[in-house]
Design a protein around this motif. Structure first.
Motif: not given
Length: 274
Positions: A63-68, A132-146
């Motif tokens: 849910g992060q946006y560019k800091p500029q 499929a033999n397996v399934m991969i789940e997940g995502g981009i969970v964090a974006y920390d600035t500065n």
């Protein structure tokens, strides 16, 4: 004297501008640049057998946006991370990703093929989709600035230079799910720092009682977010393979996989973290 000083200043600015390696606007397209973990990814031990894997989604969960300024509608990380993950899985040579993101389009094409075969009075013999033999789940969970910021500068008699830097961090999470039971077999979270640097130099002084000389020069170097994200995904895939070998979920092609440098490196890193 004034003309000589102006001439020297112009020569200095011209020389520094040439050393900045300004990119060519006519640069030819090329393959996406990969980070340092890519060499580790492609040198993993060979698998005993490749795993068919399905990936339905790999979203930006930050849910992060560019800091500029003036970028309230621009996300901080790329939104096509599933394409980066598929590319990493293929390059590892351990997984065969199955098309699931565009599954509806695939099913539509198969219906068209069946309709064509039926209209030609031929027997519809299109093969079934592979599971499929397996399934991969997940995502981009964090974006920390500065995460870290700093700089240094000095000025004397109107002439000086300064530099500033900033580090951000992107974190991704992957988990392997057993399709038959729904059990989570393995889970990995990796992070990658993103480095940005700015340097400025300039002169501000009177060369005569009413003539003011002002010279400025600077550049910025920002690590691309997509390359940093790709490196984090590559590292996550490597750790998934290493954890799977350690847990007996899958096997390498030969029994001497423990002597593989990449396997030993990441297995040791995992042990040190734990």
């Amino acid at each position: 004297m004034k003309r000589l000083f102006l001439f020297i200043a112009v020569i200095m600015v011209a020389g520094c501008s040439n050393s900045l390696s300004i990119p060519d606007t006519d640069e030819a397209p090329k393959l996406m640049q990969r980070g340092s973990t890519y060499q580790d990814l492609i040198h993993l031990p060979d698998p005993k057998g490749k795993l068919y894997v399905s990936i339905y989604d790999f979203r930006d969960q930050t849910g992060q946006y560019k800091p500029q300024p003036n970028s309230n509608f621009s996300t901080a990380v790329p939104q096509g991370a599933i394409s980066l993950l598929i590319m990493s899985l293929i390059d590892s040579k351990w997984f065969v990703p199955l098309e699931r993101e565009g599954l509806q389009n695939l099913l539509t094409e198969r219906k068209i093929i069946r309709a064509a075969q039926s209209s030609s009075k031929g027997q519809a013999n299109i093969a079934s989709l592979r599971s499929a033999n397996v399934m991969i789940e997940g995502g981009i969970v964090a974006y920390d600035t500065n995460i870290k910021t700093g700089g240094a500068g000095a000025r004397y008699l109107g002439v000086g230079a300064s530099t500033q830097y900033r580090t951000d961090q992107v974190t991704v999470s992957l988990r392997v799910v057993d399709v038959s039971s729904g059990a989570i077999l393995s889970s990995v979270t990796t992070s990658k720092t993103i480095f940005s640097q700015e340097m400025q130099t300039g002169a501000f002084r009177f060369i005569d009682y009413k003539d003011l000389l002002e010279v400025e020069l600077g550049y910025t170097n920002n690590e691309p977010v997509n390359i940093a994200l790709m490196s984090a995904i590559d590292a996550a895939v490597i750790y998934l393979v290493v954890q799977g070998i350690d847990q007996g979920l899958w096997q390498a092609g030969t029994s001497d996989n423990i002597n593989n440098k990449i396997y030993k490196k990441y297995s040791q890193n995992k042990a040190e973290i734990l």
